[in-house]
Design an enzyme around this catalytic site. Structure first.
Site, PDB file in Angstrom:
ATOM      1  N   SER A 150       4.702  -1.276   4.234  1.00 21.75           N
ATOM      2  CA  SER A 150       4.887  -2.659   4.688  1.00 21.75           C
ATOM      3  C   SER A 150       4.979  -3.577   3.480  1.00 21.75           C
ATOM      4  O   SER A 150       4.187  -3.479   2.541  1.00 21.75           O
ATOM      5  CB  SER A 150       3.704  -3.105   5.538  1.00 21.75           C
ATOM      6  OG  SER A 150       3.536  -2.244   6.624  1.00 21.75           O
ATOM      7  N   GLN A 153       0.830  -1.196   0.000  1.00 18.39           N
ATOM      8  CA  GLN A 153       0.000   0.000   0.000  1.00 18.39           C
ATOM      9  C   GLN A 153       0.869   1.253   0.000  1.00 18.39           C
ATOM     10  O   GLN A 153       1.552   1.541   0.983  1.00 18.39           O
ATOM     11  CB  GLN A 153      -0.882  -0.029   1.246  1.00 18.39           C
ATOM     12  CG  GLN A 153      -1.845   1.138   1.365  1.00 18.39           C
ATOM     13  CD  GLN A 153      -2.604   1.080   2.681  1.00 18.39           C
ATOM     14  OE1 GLN A 153      -2.094   0.575   3.675  1.00 18.39           O
ATOM     15  NE2 GLN A 153      -3.803   1.598   2.699  1.00 18.39           N
ATOM     16  N   SER A 194       1.018   6.401   2.651  1.00 16.37           N
ATOM     17  CA  SER A 194       1.694   7.369   3.514  1.00 16.37           C
ATOM     18  C   SER A 194       2.943   7.956   2.866  1.00 16.37           C
ATOM     19  O   SER A 194       3.636   7.286   2.114  1.00 16.37           O
ATOM     20  CB  SER A 194       2.117   6.706   4.822  1.00 16.37           C
ATOM     21  OG  SER A 194       0.995   6.113   5.418  1.00 16.37           O
ATOM     22  N   GLU A 208      -5.884   8.242  17.538  1.00 17.28           N
ATOM     23  CA  GLU A 208      -6.469   9.594  17.635  1.00 17.28           C
ATOM     24  C   GLU A 208      -7.355   9.863  16.420  1.00 17.28           C
ATOM     25  O   GLU A 208      -8.465  10.396  16.541  1.00 17.28           O
ATOM     26  CB  GLU A 208      -5.361  10.650  17.706  1.00 17.28           C
ATOM     27  CG  GLU A 208      -4.604  10.686  19.029  1.00 17.28           C
ATOM     28  CD  GLU A 208      -3.661   9.505  19.216  1.00 17.28           C
ATOM     29  OE1 GLU A 208      -3.159   8.977  18.203  1.00 17.28           O
ATOM     30  OE2 GLU A 208      -3.448   9.087  20.371  1.00 17.28           O
ATOM     31  N   GLU A 221      -9.422  -1.586   5.657  1.00 18.40           N
ATOM     32  CA  GLU A 221      -8.175  -1.771   6.403  1.00 18.40           C
ATOM     33  C   GLU A 221      -8.462  -1.838   7.901  1.00 18.40           C
ATOM     34  O   GLU A 221      -7.912  -2.652   8.626  1.00 18.40           O
ATOM     35  CB  GLU A 221      -7.227  -0.600   6.098  1.00 18.40           C
ATOM     36  CG  GLU A 221      -5.938  -0.638   6.913  1.00 18.40           C
ATOM     37  CD  GLU A 221      -4.903   0.376   6.422  1.00 18.40           C
ATOM     38  OE1 GLU A 221      -5.297   1.384   5.810  1.00 18.40           O
ATOM     39  OE2 GLU A 221      -3.700   0.138   6.653  1.00 18.40           O
TER      40      GLU A 221
HETATM   41  C1  FAD Z   1       3.958  -0.785  11.393  1.00 15.92           C
HETATM   42  C2  FAD Z   1       3.448   0.207  10.408  1.00 15.92           C
HETATM   43  C3  FAD Z   1       3.147  -0.199   9.133  1.00 15.92           C
HETATM   44  C4  FAD Z   1       2.688   0.720   8.201  1.00 15.92           C
HETATM   45  N1  FAD Z   1       2.412   0.279   6.945  1.00 15.92           N
HETATM   46  C5  FAD Z   1       2.008   1.165   6.014  1.00 15.92           C
HETATM   47  C6  FAD Z   1       1.800   0.754   4.676  1.00 15.92           C
HETATM   48  O1  FAD Z   1       1.952  -0.404   4.347  1.00 15.92           O
HETATM   49  N2  FAD Z   1       1.412   1.659   3.756  1.00 15.92           N
HETATM   50  C7  FAD Z   1       1.207   2.962   4.101  1.00 15.92           C
HETATM   51  O2  FAD Z   1       0.818   3.703   3.236  1.00 15.92           O
HETATM   52  N3  FAD Z   1       1.417   3.408   5.361  1.00 15.92           N
HETATM   53  C8  FAD Z   1       1.813   2.531   6.327  1.00 15.92           C
HETATM   54  N4  FAD Z   1       2.042   2.970   7.614  1.00 15.92           N
HETATM   55  C9  FAD Z   1       1.934   4.400   7.897  1.00 15.92           C
HETATM   56  C10 FAD Z   1       0.776   4.785   8.771  1.00 15.92           C
HETATM   57  O3  FAD Z   1      -0.424   4.726   8.058  1.00 15.92           O
HETATM   58  C11 FAD Z   1       1.055   6.204   9.310  1.00 15.92           C
HETATM   59  O4  FAD Z   1       2.204   6.114  10.129  1.00 15.92           O
HETATM   60  C12 FAD Z   1      -0.096   6.735  10.117  1.00 15.92           C
HETATM   61  O5  FAD Z   1      -1.196   7.012   9.299  1.00 15.92           O
HETATM   62  C13 FAD Z   1       0.271   7.999  10.925  1.00 15.92           C
HETATM   63  O6  FAD Z   1       0.890   8.967  10.165  1.00 15.92           O
HETATM   64  P1  FAD Z   1       2.261   9.636  10.633  1.00 15.92           P
HETATM   65  O7  FAD Z   1       3.174   8.520  10.938  1.00 15.92           O
HETATM   66  O8  FAD Z   1       2.633  10.625   9.620  1.00 15.92           O
HETATM   67  O9  FAD Z   1       1.938  10.375  11.996  1.00 15.92           O
HETATM   68  P2  FAD Z   1       1.397  11.864  12.134  1.00 15.92           P
HETATM   69  O10 FAD Z   1       0.198  12.031  11.279  1.00 15.92           O
HETATM   70  O11 FAD Z   1       2.483  12.824  11.967  1.00 15.92           O
HETATM   71  O12 FAD Z   1       0.937  11.861  13.640  1.00 15.92           O
HETATM   72  C14 FAD Z   1       1.779  12.167  14.766  1.00 15.92           C
HETATM   73  C15 FAD Z   1       0.906  12.175  16.007  1.00 15.92           C
HETATM   74  O13 FAD Z   1      -0.065  13.214  15.897  1.00 15.92           O
HETATM   75  C16 FAD Z   1      -1.352  12.705  16.058  1.00 15.92           C
HETATM   76  N5  FAD Z   1      -2.281  13.415  15.208  1.00 15.92           N
HETATM   77  C17 FAD Z   1      -2.161  13.699  13.891  1.00 15.92           C
HETATM   78  N6  FAD Z   1      -3.246  14.335  13.436  1.00 15.92           N
HETATM   79  C18 FAD Z   1      -4.074  14.465  14.485  1.00 15.92           C
HETATM   80  C19 FAD Z   1      -5.361  15.039  14.665  1.00 15.92           C
HETATM   81  N7  FAD Z   1      -6.044  15.565  13.664  1.00 15.92           N
HETATM   82  N8  FAD Z   1      -5.909  14.984  15.883  1.00 15.92           N
HETATM   83  C20 FAD Z   1      -5.236  14.415  16.918  1.00 15.92           C
HETATM   84  N9  FAD Z   1      -4.032  13.863  16.817  1.00 15.92           N
HETATM   85  C21 FAD Z   1      -3.467  13.881  15.618  1.00 15.92           C
HETATM   86  C22 FAD Z   1      -1.237  11.237  15.647  1.00 15.92           C
HETATM   87  O14 FAD Z   1      -2.273  10.465  16.192  1.00 15.92           O
HETATM   88  C23 FAD Z   1       0.124  10.881  16.179  1.00 15.92           C
HETATM   89  O15 FAD Z   1       0.005  10.554  17.525  1.00 15.92           O
HETATM   90  C24 FAD Z   1       2.511   2.070   8.559  1.00 15.92           C
HETATM   91  C25 FAD Z   1       2.801   2.480   9.850  1.00 15.92           C
HETATM   92  C26 FAD Z   1       3.284   1.560  10.781  1.00 15.92           C
HETATM   93  C27 FAD Z   1       3.596   2.040  12.154  1.00 15.92           C
END
Ligand code: FAD
Lengths: 379, 363
Positions: free
Chosen positions: A135, A100, A103, A349, A218
Site C-alpha cells: 500500500s 511496508q 508480503s 483466519e 498494525e
Molecule cells: C488492501 C490490502 C493492503 C495491503 N497492504 C500491504 C502492505 O502495505 N504491505 C504488505 O506487506 N502487505 C500488504 N498486504 C498484504 C497482506 O498482508 C496479505 O495479503 C495477507 O497477509 C494475506 O496473505 P496472502 O494474500 O498471501 O494470502 P494467503 O496467505 O495465501 O491466504 C489465502 C487464504 O488462506 C487462508 N490461510 C492461510 N494460512 C492459513 C492458516 N494457517 N490457517 C487458516 N487459513 C489460512 C487465509 O486466511 C486466506 O483466506 C495488503 C493486503 C491488502 C488486501
C-alpha cells in the site's frame, strides 16, 4: 492543559511549521521520550492533547497510516538513537511517507517464509526480491522491510529487519489495480538495492521479533481507532437510514438495530483495550480489535449497498489513490474496499489462530516447518 | 469513568471468589439444586460478612454506599458460580425499588443482611412495557396473582408495585408457590395475594428499576459466559481424540477465538452499563444476553457427550443463560428500545389497504 496552552502561545501558523513545532514541543506522541516527539508522559494524556488541539492543523492519517501505526512504534522500540532522531520527526509531520515491504507473492499469511534476500557487502546490504500488495509504495519515501539474511536457518531465525530507501536505485514500484478499480497498492521489485548498515533495525537475524512489534501495532492501528458513539461507519449507515424513510424495511431494520449494538460493544471494547494499552505495547489481544472491526465493517458496508437499492458505482477509473478514503466515496466502493479489512494486516483466519494460541493458550497444530532450514522448505 | 476494574473492585471480587470457591463449587450447587436450590447459609455469609447485601444502600441506612460498579463485580462472580443466592433479586432489583420509595427502615434491614426482599413482577417482564394490572388494592389490602417471580420463595417481605406505589407485604400474608423453572439455580414462584395486608411505602417507577436491573444483569451474564468459556478451554486442552488435544484442531480453535471476542465485548458492555443510563443498559442486554446463551451452547457442544449429562454442571449455566436471556426483557426488546434511544426510526408503516394495487387488479 498547561503544556498545550504554552505551545499554542507561540505556535507558527504555517501548517508544516506548526506540525514541526508541535513535534518539538513533545505533543506528537506524549508517551514517547523527550526530544523524540514526546514528554515521557502516560499514553492516556494523548487524548486530552488531541482534544485541546482539535482545531489546529491535523495529520493526514490516511497516507501516514503505516508510518504512524507501524513504523514509528517499531523504530521507537528497536531503533538506535540516531535512527530515532533521523526518522521520527519527518514521519510524524508527514514530510516523509512510509510503506511496508513485508508480503511477497509466495509469502503472505506465512510471512516468515519470505524469500527477498539481503546479502552483506561491507557496510552495506544488497537486497534482491519482490514484494506485493504494498500500500502506498508510490508515494513512500521510506519502507519497513523484512528480508532473509540466512537461508540455512529455520524460517523464523534467518530474517533481518531494515529501513528501505524507496529512492535508492533498483527500487521499482508498479501499480497493482484492485477490486475497487483504483491502484492503492503495488508490486515492488527490488534489484540490487544497496542499503547501508545503519538502516538495519535491530540485530541481524532478529527480524522476526522486530516484525512482531510492527504486526501487533498494525492490528491495533487497523480497527483500533477511537470513534464516538454512533460514529464511523455505523454513523454513515444510520444517517442514510434516517434520511431515506422510503427505503426502510422491517427486515433491514432488525439487522440495523443488531449492527448498531455490535458497533457499540465493539467501540466500547476498543476504549477498554486502549485503557489497558496505556501502560505499554499492544499484545496479541489487539488482534481481537482488528478481527471484530473487519467483520463489522463488512457487514455494515454490505448493509449500506442493500439499503440504497442502487445498482450504480461511483467511479471505476484506474487511478493511483493517495490513501484509503473510506468515507469520501460511494457505498459500492466502501463495500468492495471493506473486503480487504479481513485480509490486510493478517487475515481473520490468522488472527483467530493468534488469539487461540497466544491468548487462549490452545495447542498449535502439528508443525512441519519448525526445524527445517528455510532453503529446504516446500514453496 | 473507566471501563477497567479498580483496585477496590478487584479486592471485592477476590473476597467473593474465594468464598464461592470454598462454599459453592459447581458440584455443591448441583447436589442441592433439586431439593433446596437456595443456599441461605452461604447467603448469610455473603450478605453479612462480606457485606454484599447492602452494597447499593447508602451509608445513612447502614449500607456500604457503593456504586453499581461494585454490585456488578459481585454479579460477575455469582454468575461464574451460578450461585443460588438472592443477591440480584433482593439486593439489586428490590433494593433499587426500595430506594426509590424511600423506605428507610426496610433498607436498613436489607443492609444488615437480616431481611431479604423480592420485587413481585414476572421475572420475564420487559422494562419497556407497562407493568401491573395483576394486583389490585382495596382498603390497603392486595388481591391478585403474579407468576414467575424470582426470589419470592426466600423473601421475608414482598414488594408489590401497584399503580406507581410500592407496597410491602410480609411473606406470611401471601401464598408463595414454587413452580418448576428452566433455571434451576434461580427458582420462580407464583405469588397469590388474597386480601393481604400491605403497607404503602412510596412512589416507584418500576420501569426505572427494571432498566437498572437489566443493566446489571449484563454483568451476571458476563460471569456465566466467562465460566463456560474457561471451562471449555480447559476441557479441549485435555481431551484427546485422533492422538491430539481436541483444542489443537483449527475448526475448534477458531470457534473459541470468536467466543473470546464475544466475551471481551460483553465485558466492555457490562462495564459501560454500570453508568446507569438507559442506553448503556439496553446495549449491554441486547449483546450480553445472547453472548451468554451462545457461549453456553457452544460449551455444551464442545464437551461432546459429557456436555449432555446431568452430572456435568454445564447445564446449570446453559439454563441460567437461557433464562436470563428472557429476564427483564429479551435482546429484541432491548434492541427495540434502542430505536428511540439511538434515534433509529422504524420503517414507515405500510398503508392498510393499497387502492392503487386494487385498481390495477393486482390484489
Ligand atoms: C488492501 C490490502 C493492503 C495491503 N497492504 C500491504 C502492505 O502495505 N504491505 C504488505 O506487506 N502487505 C500488504 N498486504 C498484504 C497482506 O498482508 C496479505 O495479503 C495477507 O497477509 C494475506 O496473505 P496472502 O494474500 O498471501 O494470502 P494467503 O496467505 O495465501 O491466504 C489465502 C487464504 O488462506 C487462508 N490461510 C492461510 N494460512 C492459513 C492458516 N494457517 N490457517 C487458516 N487459513 C489460512 C487465509 O486466511 C486466506 O483466506 C495488503 C493486503 C491488502 C488486501
Amino acid at each position: 492543559m498547561d503544556v498545550v496552552d504554552r505551545f499554542l502561545e507561540n505556535a507558527p501558523s504555517d501548517r508544516l511549521e506548526f506540525l514541526r513545532a508541535r513535534f518539538d514541543a513533545g505533543l506528537a506522541w506524549v508517551h514517547f521520550p523527550v526530544g523524540l516527539g514526546g514528554l515521557g508522559a502516560p499514553r492516556e494524556m494523548q487524548q486530552e492533547v488531541e482534544r485541546a488541539l482539535a482545531h489546529t492543523p491535523q495529520l493526514d492519517t490516511g497516507v501516514q497510516a503505516i508510518g504512524l501505526g507501524m513504523a514509528a512504534p517499531t523504530i521507537l522500540a528497536f531503533g538506535t538513537e540516531e535512527q530515532k532522531k533521523r526518522f521520527l520527526r519527518p514521519l510524524w509531520t508527514g514530510e516523509e511517507i512510509w510503506c511496508q515491504l513485508f508480503s511477497e507473492p509466495g509469502a503472505g499469511s506465512d510471512l516468515a517464509t519470505l524469500a527477498t534476500r539481503a546479502v552483506r557487502d561491507g557496510d552495506e546490504w544488497v537486497v534482491d526480491g519482490q514484494k506485493v500488495w504494498t500500500s502506498g509504495a508510490h508515494h513512500a519515501r521510506w519502507a519497513i522491510l523484512v528480508a532473509r539474511t540466512d537461508p540455512d536457518l529455520p524460517k523464523h531465525r534467518g530474517l533481518t529487519y531494515f529501513i528501505c530507501d524507496m529512492h535508492a536505485p533498483g527500487v521499482d514500484v508498479r501499480p497493482l489495480r484492485q477490486i475497487t478499480g483504483e491502484a492503492e497498492f503495488n508490486e515492488v521489485f527490488l534489484t540490487g538495492v544497496r542499503l547501508s548498515d545503519d538502516l538495519r533495525l535491530g540485530e541481524v537475524g532478529d527480524g522476526w521479533r522486530v516484525a512482531q512489534t510492527t504486526l501487533m501495532n498494525e492490528r491495533v492501528a487497523i480497527g483500533g481507532a477511537p470513534v464516538r458513539r454512533g460514529g464511523g461507519m455505523i454513523g454513515l449507515v444510520a444517517d442514510a437510514w434516517r434520511e431515506r424513510p422510503e427505503l426502510r424495511t422491517h427486515d433491514l431494520y432488525q439487522r440495523l438495530l443488531a449492527l448498531w449494538v455490535e458497533a457499540e460493544v465493539t467501540r466500547l471494547s476498543g476504549v477498554r483495550l486502549r485503557e489497558q494499552l496505556a501502560a505499554g505495547q499492544p499484545g496479541p489481544e489487539g488482534s481481537g480489535m482488528k478481527l471484530s472491526f473487519a467483520k463489522l465493517n463488512q457487514a455494515l458496508t454490505g448493509f449500506e449497498v442493500e439499503f440504497n437499492r442502487d445498482l450504480g458505482y461511483d467511479d471505476w477509473a484506474f487511478r493511483r489513490s493517495d490513501s484509503v478514503d473510506f468515507l469520501g466515496r460511494g457505498p459500492g466502493y466502501r463495500y468492495l474496499r471493506a473486503k480487504g479489512n479481513s485480509i490486510e494486516g493478517g487475515t481473520s483466519e490468522i488472527l483467530r489462530n493468534i488469539i487461540a494460541e497466544r491468548v487462549l493458550g490452545l495447542p498449535s497444530e502439528p508443525r512441519v516447518d519448525k526445524d527445517v532450514p528455510w532453503k529446504d522448505l516446500p514453496r | 469513568m473507566t471501563l477497567l476494574y479498580t483496585d477496590v473492585e478487584d479486592e471485592l471480587r477476590a473476597a467473593v471468589r474465594d468464598l464461592l470457591a470454598d462454599r459453592c463449587p459447581p458440584a455443591a450447587v448441583l447436589a442441592r439444586v433439586e431439593d433446596e436450590p437456595h443456599d441461605l447459609d452461604l447467603w448469610k455469609t455473603l450478605a453479612r460478612d462480606i457485606g454484599v447485601a447492602g452494597l447499593l444502600i447508602p451509608e445513612e441506612y447502614g449500607g456500604a454506599g457503593a456504586s453499581a460498579r461494585e454490585a456488578a463485580v459481585v454479579l460477575e462472580e455469582l454468575g461464574r458460580a451460578v450461585t443460588p443466592v438472592p443477591f440480584f433479586t433482593s439486593s439489586v432489583l428490590a433494593t433499587h425499588a426500595l430506594l426509590q420509595a424511600g423506605a428507610g427502615e426496610l433498607l436498613r434491614g436489607v443492609a444488615e443482611g437480616d431481611l431479604t426482599v423480592a420485587l413481585v413482577v414476572p421475572f420475564s417482564v420487559s422494562p419497556y412495557r407497562e407493568v401491573g394490572g395483576a394486583v389490585t388494592v382495596t382498603d390497603g389490602r392486595l388481591t391478585g396473582v403474579v407468576s414467575a417471580v424470582a426470589g419470592a420463595d426466600v423473601a421475608d417481605v414482598l414488594l408489590v408495585p401497584v399503580d406507581g406505589t410500592l407496597h410491602a407485604v410480609p411473606a406470611a400474608e401471601a401464598t408463595v408457590e414454587v413452580t418448576p423453572s428452566l433455571d434451576l439455580t434461580r427458582p420462580i414462584a407464583t405469588v397469590t395475594f388474597a386480601d393481604s395486608v400491605a403497607e404503602p411505602l412510596g412512589a416507584v417507577d418500576v420501569g426505572r428499576t427494571l432498566r437498572f436491573g437489566a443493566g446489571l444483569l449484563a454483568s451476571e451474564q458476563l460471569g456465566v459466559a466467562e465460566w463456560c468459556l474457561e471451562t471449555t478451554l480447559a476441557y479441549v486442552k485435555e481431551r484427546y481424540q485422533f492422538a491430539r488435544p481436541v483444542g489443537s484442531f483449527q475448526a475448534i480453535k477458531h470457534r473459541l477465538a470468536d467466543l473470546w471476542l464475544d466475551v471481551v465485548r460483553a465485558r466492555a458492555a457490562a462495564r459501560a452499563a454500570t453508568d446507569g443510563t438507559a442506553l448503556a443498559a439496553a446495549v449491554a442486554q441486547a449483546w450480553n444476553a445472547g453472548v451468554a446463551v451462545h457461549v453456553a451452547e457452544e460449551a455444551v457442544q464442545l464437551h461432546g457427550g459429557i456436555g449432555m449429562t446431568w452430572e456435568h454442571p454445564l447445564h446449570l449455566f446453559l439454563k441460567r443463560a437461557k433464562s436470563t436471556e428472557l429476564a427483564l426483557g429479551t435482546p429484541g426488546d432491548h434492541r427495540d428500545a434502542l430505536a428511540e434511544l439511538a434515534d433509529l426510526p422504524g420503517p414507515v408503516r405500510a398503508e392498510p389497504d393499497r387502492p392503487e394495487l386494487n385498481r390495477a387488479g393486482l390484489s
